[in-house]
Design a protein around this motif. Structure first.
Motif, PDB file in Angstrom:
ATOM      1  N   SER A   1      46.591  57.612  97.639  1.00 41.01           N
ATOM      2  CA  SER A   1      45.607  56.643  97.160  1.00 41.01           C
ATOM      3  C   SER A   1      46.298  55.289  97.024  1.00 41.01           C
ATOM      4  CB  SER A   1      45.096  57.079  95.795  1.00 41.01           C
ATOM      5  OG  SER A   1      46.150  57.019  94.859  1.00 41.01           O
ATOM      6  N   PRO A   2      45.500  54.211  96.913  1.00 41.99           N
ATOM      7  CA  PRO A   2      46.124  52.887  96.713  1.00 41.99           C
ATOM      8  C   PRO A   2      47.050  52.897  95.497  1.00 41.99           C
ATOM      9  CG  PRO A   2      43.768  52.661  97.085  1.00 41.99           C
ATOM     10  CD  PRO A   2      44.051  54.128  97.009  1.00 41.99           C
ATOM     11  N   ASP A   3      46.677  53.658  94.447  1.00 40.59           N
ATOM     12  CA  ASP A   3      47.512  53.719  93.256  1.00 40.59           C
ATOM     13  C   ASP A   3      48.895  54.278  93.571  1.00 40.59           C
ATOM     14  OD1 ASP A   3      45.463  52.728  91.839  1.00 40.59           O
ATOM     15  OD2 ASP A   3      45.187  54.445  90.517  1.00 40.59           O
ATOM     16  N   GLU A   4      48.922  55.348  94.384  1.00 39.66           N
ATOM     17  CA  GLU A   4      50.210  55.959  94.697  1.00 39.66           C
ATOM     18  C   GLU A   4      50.994  55.128  95.701  1.00 39.66           C
ATOM     19  OE1 GLU A   4      49.086  60.620  93.879  1.00 39.66           O
ATOM     20  OE2 GLU A   4      49.353  59.974  95.938  1.00 39.66           O
ATOM     21  N   MET A   5      50.259  54.286  96.434  1.00 37.07           N
ATOM     22  CA  MET A   5      50.905  53.447  97.444  1.00 37.07           C
ATOM     23  C   MET A   5      51.782  52.378  96.795  1.00 37.07           C
ATOM     24  SD  MET A   5      50.824  53.485 100.759  1.00 37.07           S
ATOM     25  CE  MET A   5      51.924  52.561 101.818  1.00 37.07           C
ATOM     26  N   VAL A   6      51.443  52.006  95.541  1.00 36.84           N
ATOM     27  CA  VAL A   6      52.168  50.921  94.882  1.00 36.84           C
ATOM     28  C   VAL A   6      53.662  51.198  94.846  1.00 36.84           C
ATOM     29  CG1 VAL A   6      52.560  49.811  92.659  1.00 36.84           C
ATOM     30  CG2 VAL A   6      50.259  50.097  93.500  1.00 36.84           C
ATOM     31  N   ALA A   7      54.049  52.408  94.406  1.00 33.52           N
ATOM     32  CA  ALA A   7      55.470  52.742  94.291  1.00 33.52           C
ATOM     33  C   ALA A   7      56.143  52.625  95.651  1.00 33.52           C
ATOM     34  CB  ALA A   7      55.623  54.149  93.738  1.00 33.52           C
ATOM     35  N   VAL A   8      55.471  53.133  96.690  1.00 30.60           N
ATOM     36  CA  VAL A   8      56.044  53.103  98.033  1.00 30.60           C
ATOM     37  C   VAL A   8      56.188  51.656  98.516  1.00 30.60           C
ATOM     38  CG1 VAL A   8      55.710  53.850 100.420  1.00 30.60           C
ATOM     39  CG2 VAL A   8      55.049  55.359  98.538  1.00 30.60           C
TER      40      VAL A   8
ATOM     41  N   VAL B   1      44.440  58.613  82.248  1.00 29.49           N
ATOM     42  CA  VAL B   1      45.271  59.788  82.513  1.00 29.49           C
ATOM     43  C   VAL B   1      44.696  60.648  83.640  1.00 29.49           C
ATOM     44  CG1 VAL B   1      46.180  59.922  80.184  1.00 29.49           C
ATOM     45  CG2 VAL B   1      44.080  61.142  80.744  1.00 29.49           C
ATOM     46  N   ILE B   2      43.423  60.385  84.041  1.00 27.19           N
ATOM     47  CA  ILE B   2      42.804  61.202  85.083  1.00 27.19           C
ATOM     48  C   ILE B   2      43.190  60.638  86.442  1.00 27.19           C
ATOM     49  CG2 ILE B   2      40.609  62.114  85.940  1.00 27.19           C
ATOM     50  CD1 ILE B   2      39.457  61.292  83.168  1.00 27.19           C
ATOM     51  N   GLU B   3      43.919  61.424  87.252  1.00 25.49           N
ATOM     52  CA  GLU B   3      44.390  60.852  88.520  1.00 25.49           C
ATOM     53  C   GLU B   3      43.291  60.829  89.571  1.00 25.49           C
ATOM     54  OE1 GLU B   3      46.322  64.147  88.843  1.00 25.49           O
ATOM     55  OE2 GLU B   3      47.560  63.743  87.090  1.00 25.49           O
ATOM     56  N   ASN B   4      42.452  61.869  89.570  1.00 25.25           N
ATOM     57  CA  ASN B   4      41.416  61.933  90.600  1.00 25.25           C
ATOM     58  C   ASN B   4      40.429  60.788  90.396  1.00 25.25           C
ATOM     59  OD1 ASN B   4      38.501  63.014  91.392  1.00 25.25           O
ATOM     60  ND2 ASN B   4      40.032  63.853  92.756  1.00 25.25           N
ATOM     61  N   ARG B   5      40.265  59.968  91.432  1.00 24.30           N
ATOM     62  CA  ARG B   5      39.481  58.757  91.287  1.00 24.30           C
ATOM     63  C   ARG B   5      38.024  59.035  90.937  1.00 24.30           C
ATOM     64  NH1 ARG B   5      36.571  56.161  94.668  1.00 24.30           N
ATOM     65  NH2 ARG B   5      35.981  54.039  94.187  1.00 24.30           N
ATOM     66  N   ARG B   6      37.444  60.049  91.588  1.00 22.80           N
ATOM     67  CA  ARG B   6      36.033  60.344  91.335  1.00 22.80           C
ATOM     68  C   ARG B   6      35.825  60.870  89.923  1.00 22.80           C
ATOM     69  NH1 ARG B   6      36.288  62.344  96.697  1.00 22.80           N
ATOM     70  NH2 ARG B   6      36.719  64.374  95.807  1.00 22.80           N
ATOM     71  N   ASP B   7      36.712  61.744  89.474  1.00 27.26           N
ATOM     72  CA  ASP B   7      36.615  62.260  88.105  1.00 27.26           C
ATOM     73  C   ASP B   7      36.751  61.136  87.101  1.00 27.26           C
ATOM     74  OD1 ASP B   7      36.433  64.707  89.176  1.00 27.26           O
ATOM     75  OD2 ASP B   7      38.136  65.587  88.099  1.00 27.26           O
TER      76      ASP B   7
ATOM     77  N   ARG C   1      30.196  62.057  95.318  1.00 21.69           N
ATOM     78  CA  ARG C   1      30.311  63.380  95.902  1.00 21.69           C
ATOM     79  C   ARG C   1      31.618  63.520  96.670  1.00 21.69           C
ATOM     80  NH1 ARG C   1      25.239  65.211  98.880  1.00 21.69           N
ATOM     81  NH2 ARG C   1      25.688  63.297  99.972  1.00 21.69           N
ATOM     82  N   GLY C   2      32.137  64.682  96.649  1.00 24.85           N
ATOM     83  CA  GLY C   2      33.356  64.958  97.399  1.00 24.85           C
ATOM     84  C   GLY C   2      33.780  66.360  97.054  1.00 24.85           C
ATOM     85  N   GLU C   3      34.758  66.848  97.771  1.00 25.97           N
ATOM     86  CA  GLU C   3      35.291  68.179  97.499  1.00 25.97           C
ATOM     87  C   GLU C   3      35.738  68.237  96.044  1.00 25.97           C
ATOM     88  OE1 GLU C   3      37.187  70.607  99.848  1.00 25.97           O
ATOM     89  OE2 GLU C   3      35.547  70.254 101.251  1.00 25.97           O
TER      90      GLU C   3
END
Lengths: 83, 745
Positions: free
Chosen positions: B70-77, B415-421, B487-489
């Motif tokens: 996700s864009p959030d995880e991309m920041v560190a990279v 604290v919720i990582e899943n964007r949709r949640d 909606r999503g898996e």
């Protein structure tokens, strides 16, 4: 007891040990499980079965839920041989 | 002379490895938080000195891998690759690993080794590992990994000097670390892909592009492959699979077998796993029955303290605001500037600050529970319940916090990582009945749902029902959102349970300070702006009253006269003549009448008259419409607005809350006596009171909530969506309650 058959992780009871044989399913999920230490060859213990379940994997404790639990195939090991 | 280049070290590590503790220990108090556009994660920056040289230290968000999803995880990279704008590329990567869980932690380290930068491994929590009987030969590990390994205890400050020296040394040396070698077939495909995407793309990203099926790198780079990029990628992966190294298996296999070789002979484990304190505590705290009971008791204590401890502080802030307002009123002449300052700015600032104690206390508790490791257990216990409405256990605390106030609740959803949640939680949290709704319920229930109108138990039941509305509607909306817009898996829910530890005072205070500042500075400006807007709508046009005087000037005169009368009464003491008391009452009435008249001809008053046809079906007259309209920036102003509109002067929420019998307060009486204009039909019937309460229960009347949603989602779309759906829901709810209620009551 025959311990050489493969089971989905879901079938294990509380306190049982097993070696992970295979993690299949969505590539993203398989990758994520590997990062968390759940990969073929690792040993784990079920602390609490059910959904969500609680596992001890190496030095860490994981909480897991989802249909993907069926896609982790494990080979049970006797408690005596575990760790 | 150009400024000398200041070397930078970036900290990467799994969550719960003590990375932030290490960062604090290295950088001291001077820190600043870096925000990047488009993402919600933050990086922290500080400075440290080693060997007389000043280093910048960047604390990257905790992560299990450098495979961004996700864009959030991309920041560190992006930061470690030097692709993040406004940041220079770090010179050294410090990979912090938990000694008691070495293999898993080294997975991330193997990825860091491929970045083309020098790497230093900080082996943290060696004491915890020792206590579990795990001994690690750091020297040997260092030789076998090919990078320096420094054993440390970040929480006790041990080994930090050696670590600093190792970082300084690596920064001077600049030799890039070398990671595991991947199969030939993979490297061949990387070479071919690299030629297609262009040499300016870091090698690391090309590898990720190939390895992460459906990952974020793919989304970002697939266009660079030209037309048919997706097919090119698929074909490359197909060739890899044919060569016996299919994705994603190849990565885990390569890395873990490399780790096994690199750690061979370095780690001594006990023959049998020790039973740790964490095991013992978890036996109780994750138990289905005992764990749940402990959790409920804990939550009760937390929320009770939010209410009890925050109350005196909130009263203090309120009192301070009133004292300041009185002082300014005496000091300044009546006019638009005074009014803007007192009723707009001061009221606005006050209404922001009054939430601060609740936010600080709640975040103090959340920080303690999180830092000691309990939060993950609470999420585990609540997961079953929350997964029924399409959310996960991590949504529980934000939802529960919103019963106190949605602002900290929405902030806690981080604290919720899943964007949709996370979005579903943020969008439904404002439906929970927050503490600002309580005064409305108390007033209306006291005035219309209590004896003698109804039996004694009706008021308690109504209050319970009002709170249940949020508890029932929020999960339904969440489920609807998850089935439609979001909606999503259903993603697999996986969460690590950290070891229990004693929370650090510094972390807790820091968290309270950060959340408090974020609220005051960012949400505060918007609340202030909207309060000023409502003030202006109530103030203008600055017309002349029937006696030819401007309303505000007239009102100021009346208040001065009232003060004189009160002084006379005080001077006279107990022997004050009854005429004086009557005169004071008459003067108060006059002032209230002027205030009311001014209100009616104001822009907001006119708007209320204009919208009357729309609120009629809800059983409301224009006055209620105005009160509802005026409380859109902050619902707690409604009691005050009703007071003004019903000519009862400035009624404060507290007066209502503290009255022994709410039905006997003057405002309640005035509302009970209110008639539809030109008739003697009472305005407030039971269905009207109920419809107004339901409207307040469901409506999004809180600018701070919207501002926080905007801040957390980084878009104006979601706050707009929240506002629209809640207002529509509130209108429909109120309409249904009134129309159905009319048939029965």
């Amino acid at each position: 007891m025959a311990l050489d058959h493969l089971l989905p992780l879901e079938m294990l009871q509380a306190g049982e040990w097993a070696d992970v044989e295979d993690v299949s399913g969505e590539p993203e999920w398989v990758g994520r499980m590997a990062e968390l230490g759940v990969r073929s060859g690792c040993r784990l213990q079920v602390l609490q079965p059910g959904s969500p379940c609680l596992l001890q994997v190496g030095g860490c404790r994981l909480c897991l839920r989802g249909a993907c639990l069926m896609q982790i195939l494990v080979r049970p090991v006797t408690a005596a041989a575990a760790w | 002379m150009p400024p000398p280049h200041r070397p930078t070290a970036a900290l990467v590590g799994n969550p719960n490895t003590g990375k932030t503790t290490l960062f604090n220990a290295l950088s001291g108090l001077r820190q600043r938080v870096g925000n990047y556009p488009g993402v919600t994660v933050e990086t922290k920056k500080g400075q440290m000195t080693c060997g007389g040289r000043v280093f910048d230290v960047i604390d990257l968000p905790g992560t299990y891998s450098l495979a961004p999803r996700s864009p959030d995880e991309m920041v560190a990279v992006d930061v470690v690759l030097g692709c993040q704008k406004e940041e220079v590329r770090p010179d050294v990567v410090v990979s912090i690993v938990d000694a008691s869980n070495l293999d898993r932690n080294l997975y991330l380290t193997t990825q860091a080794l491929e970045l083309g930068l020098p790497v230093v491994v900080a082996l943290n929590m060696v004491d915890v590992a020792e206590s579990q009987g795990i001994h690690i030969d750091a020297g040997r590990l260092s030789r076998q990994l090919g990078v320096p390994v420094v054993p440390i205890q970040a929480n006790k400050g041990k080994g930090l000097d050696v670590l600093r020296a190792a970082i300084a040394c690596a920064a001077l040396d600049r030799t890039p670390a070398k990671g595991p070698s991947f199969p030939e077939a993979f490297e061949r495909e990387v070479g071919a892909l690299r030629e297609t995407v262009g040499a300016d793309t870091p090698n690391f990203l090309v590898r990720r592009l190939l390895l992460d099926v459906g990952g974020y790198t793919e989304k970002r780079l697939v266009d660079r492959l030209g037309p048919g990029g997706a097919e090119t990628l698929k074909a490359a992966r197909g060739r890899m699979a044919a060569a016996g190294c299919p994705t994603p298996g190849v990565e885990a296999r390569t890395r873990y077998s490399w780790i096994r070789e690199a750690t061979a002979g370095c780690v001594q484990r006990p023959a049998k796993r020790f039973v740790t304190w964490t095991d013992r505590i978890d036996k109780v705290l994750t138990h289905k029955l005992w764990g749940t009971l402990v959790f409920l008791a804990l939550m009760f204590v937390v929320f009770q303290s939010i209410f009890t401890w925050a109350k005196p502080l909130m009263d203090g802030i309120d009192y301070g605001k009133d004292v300041l307002a009185d002082w300014l009123r005496d000091l300044m002449p009546a006019g638009p500037l005074t009014s803007l300052l007192l009723d707009g700015v001061l009221k606005g600032v006050g209404s922001v600050l009054v939430f601060l104690p609740q936010i600080l206390i709640l975040f103090g508790f959340i920080a303690i529970l999180e830092d000691c490791g309990y939060m993950a257990r609470a999420a585990f216990l609540m997961d079953k319940l929350m997964s029924r409405c399409g959310l996960s256990g991590k949504s529980f605390i934000p939802m529960l916090s919103s019963v106190a106030c949605a602002v900290p609740g929405i902030m806690a959803a981080r604290v919720i990582e899943n964007r949709r949640d996370r979005l579903a939680t943020i969008l439904t949290a404002p439906l929970m009945s927050c503490s600002a709704r309580l005064p409305v319920y108390v007033l209306l229930i006291g005035a219309f749902m209590s004896p003698p109108r109804f039996s004694w138990w009706v008021s308690g039941l109504t209050m319970f029902l009002m709170y249940s509305i949020g508890l029932v509607v929020a999960p339904i909306v969440a489920l609807t959102l998850k089935r439609t817009l979001l909606r999503g898996e259903t993603p697999a829910f996986v969460m690590e349970m950290p070891l229990y530890k004693i929370p650090s005072v510094r972390t807790v205070l820091r968290r309270m300070y950060d959340s408090g500042m974020a609220f005051v500075v960012r949400a505060g400006t918007l609340i202030l702006a909207s309060m000023v807007l409502v003030w202006a709508l109530l103030y203008f046009p600055r017309a002349e009253g029937p006696n030819g005087q401007l309303y505000d000037v007239h009102l100021a005169h009346l208040e001065d006269e009232l003060k004189d009368l009160q002084k006379q009464k005080e001077a006279a003491g107990d022997g004050a003549p009854s005429e004086l008391t009557d005169a004071i009452e008459a003067k108060e009435k006059e002032a209230n009448a002027v205030q009311g008249e001014w209100q009616r001809q104001s822009l907001l008053g006119r708007a209320g008259l204009a919208i009357e046809p729309a609120v009629r079906p809800l059983g409301w007259d224009w006055k209620i419409g105005v009160a509802a309209l005026a409380s859109f920036p902050a619902r707690e102003v409604v009691v005050g607005t009703l007071g003004v509109i019903y000519n009862e002067g400035k009624v404060k929420s507290d007066d209502v809350m503290e009255a022994e019998n709410v039905g006997e307060t003057r405002l309640a009486r005035a509302m009970q006596d209110a008639k539809w204009e030109g008739t003697d039909r009472p305005v407030f019937t039971t269905p009207t009171a109920l419809s107004l309460m339901v409207f307040f229960a469901l409506c999004c009347q809180c600018a701070s909530t919207l501002a926080v949603i905007r801040r957390e989602t980084l878009s104006w779309g979601w706050p707009a969506f929240t506002f629209v759906y809640m207002t529509v829901l509130a209108y429909i709810g109120a309409l249904a309650v009134y129309q159905i209620g009319r048939l029965f009551l």
